[in-house]
Design an enzyme around this catalytic site. Structure first.
Site, PDB file in Angstrom:
ATOM      1  N   CYS A 112     -47.745  29.776 -65.891  1.00 31.14           N
ATOM      2  CA  CYS A 112     -48.816  30.726 -66.159  1.00 31.14           C
ATOM      3  C   CYS A 112     -48.763  31.116 -67.626  1.00 31.14           C
ATOM      4  CB  CYS A 112     -48.646  31.956 -65.268  1.00 31.14           C
ATOM      5  SG  CYS A 112     -49.765  33.313 -65.635  1.00 31.14           S
ATOM      6  N   HIS A 248     -51.332  33.678 -57.495  1.00 31.01           N
ATOM      7  CA  HIS A 248     -50.521  34.212 -58.592  1.00 31.01           C
ATOM      8  C   HIS A 248     -51.395  34.989 -59.576  1.00 31.01           C
ATOM      9  CE1 HIS A 248     -47.315  34.074 -61.760  1.00 31.01           C
ATOM     10  NE2 HIS A 248     -48.379  34.052 -62.555  1.00 31.01           N
ATOM     11  N   GLU A 249     -52.493  34.366 -60.010  1.00 31.91           N
ATOM     12  CA  GLU A 249     -53.336  35.008 -61.022  1.00 31.91           C
ATOM     13  C   GLU A 249     -54.011  36.262 -60.473  1.00 31.91           C
ATOM     14  OE1 GLU A 249     -52.958  34.067 -63.989  1.00 31.91           O
ATOM     15  OE2 GLU A 249     -51.901  32.191 -63.516  1.00 31.91           O
ATOM     16  N   HIS A 252     -51.885  39.193 -61.034  1.00 34.66           N
ATOM     17  CA  HIS A 252     -52.071  39.777 -62.370  1.00 34.66           C
ATOM     18  C   HIS A 252     -53.317  40.657 -62.408  1.00 34.66           C
ATOM     19  CE1 HIS A 252     -48.789  37.679 -64.171  1.00 34.66           C
ATOM     20  NE2 HIS A 252     -49.349  36.480 -64.166  1.00 34.66           N
ATOM     21  N   HIS A 258     -44.977  39.332 -64.158  1.00 29.10           N
ATOM     22  CA  HIS A 258     -44.146  38.273 -63.594  1.00 29.10           C
ATOM     23  C   HIS A 258     -42.893  38.836 -62.938  1.00 29.10           C
ATOM     24  CE1 HIS A 258     -46.161  35.178 -66.409  1.00 29.10           C
ATOM     25  NE2 HIS A 258     -46.689  35.134 -65.206  1.00 29.10           N
TER      26      HIS A 258
END
Length: 293
Positions: A112, A248-249, A252, A258
């Site tokens: 990432c 995952h994104e 964020h 992370h």
């Protein structure tokens, strides 16, 4: 007597062999690190300046005021040793400050594009939490805004739709958020593909480097690198799983930085052919701690 082979089949076989050999040996943006293996403090090795830029990109070096033509550009300094030690510690590697094989292997993995350390700090006020991390200042969506809208930029390939829907649903199942699709221009969460320097200060670098990035609340922007080979089904050793990267994104976008747990969805590195679709206790505990539910 050996069977005869059609010239056409032979040519096809040779073409496919060449094609797949080119794929398997295609360069990655991080391959330069392989040539630096074994470097240590006091060495002067061509290419160390690029390693310093790599570590600055992901937050391990704050100040890199000189350029590639400076006398100390390729010098293995105290600053570089300290940055590598910090990287090794966060990756649960032997913290020697030496660019050993395990460190090189970890650094060359696709990852990432969001920095691991922001503004010199590995997290906000909740740094004492041993694994999951928040952004400095703990930015998050307002408590009264539990329904977030999302949209795809015009021209986004349709194969991204279902994996992103599914990843949003996964976060919904463990938290208090619900998600509703709307037009891209009016969405809270905006998904799109981009390549190279696309104007947000976090340029992409082609296949094998930074494959995606997303911004903390309430910016709501997520970009996938258009130069990567994205798939919405079982990934091959040369492709990236959309759903795994999307989940995952989205973390964020919701406010998680992370994690330091290698198996967590919010762990920064992710390899071709890999799936990481299931939220772990660390991911779930992180989002619940951030929003206090």
């Amino acid at each position: 007597m050996a069977p005869k082979v059609s010239p056409l089949l032979l040519y096809a076989f040779l073409f496919l062999s060449l094609f797949f050999s080119q794929i398997s040996s295609s360069p990655s943006a991080f391959d330069f690190i392989n040539q630096l293996q074994g470097s240590k403090k006091g060495d002067r090795v061509k290419g160390l300046y690029n390693l310093k830029k790599y570590l600055k990109t992901f937050g391990y070096i704050n100040d890199l005021s000189y350029n590639s033509s400076s006398w100390d550009a390729d010098y293995f300094s105290d600053q570089l040793e300290s940055a590598i030690r910090t990287y090794q510690t966060r990756r649960h590697l032997n913290s020697t400050g030496i660019l050993d094989a395990d460190t090189v292997r970890q650094m060359t993995k696709p990852r990432c594009g969001v920095a691991d350390i922001i503004n010199g700090r590995p997290g906000g006020p909740s740094e004492v939490v041993p694994n999951y991390r928040f952004y400095p200042g703990e930015p998050k969506w307002p408590n009264q805004k539990s329904q977030l809208t999302f949209g795809f930029a015009p021209g986004t390939p349709a194969k991204f739709f279902i994996p992103v829907y599914t990843a949003l649903r996964d976060w919904h199942n463990v938290g208090h958020f619900s998600f509703q699709r709307t037009q891209y221009e009016h969405a809270d969460l905006k998904f799109s593909l981009a390549r190279g320097d696309h104007g947000d200060g976090v340029p992409f670098d082609g296949p094998g480097g930074n494959y995606a990035h997303a911004f903390s609340p309430t910016i709501g922007i997520c970009h996938f690198d258009a130069d990567e080979n994205w798939v919405d089904h079982d990934p091959s050793p040369h492709s990236l799983d959309i759903r795994s990267v999307a989940i995952h994104e989205i973390g964020h976008l919701l406010g998680l930085d992370h994690s330091e747990v290698p198996g967590a969805v919010m762990w920064s590195e992710f390899e071709y052919g890999q799936k990481r679709r299931d939220l772990t206790p660390d991911d779930i505990n992180g989002i619940r701690a951030l929003y206090h539910f």
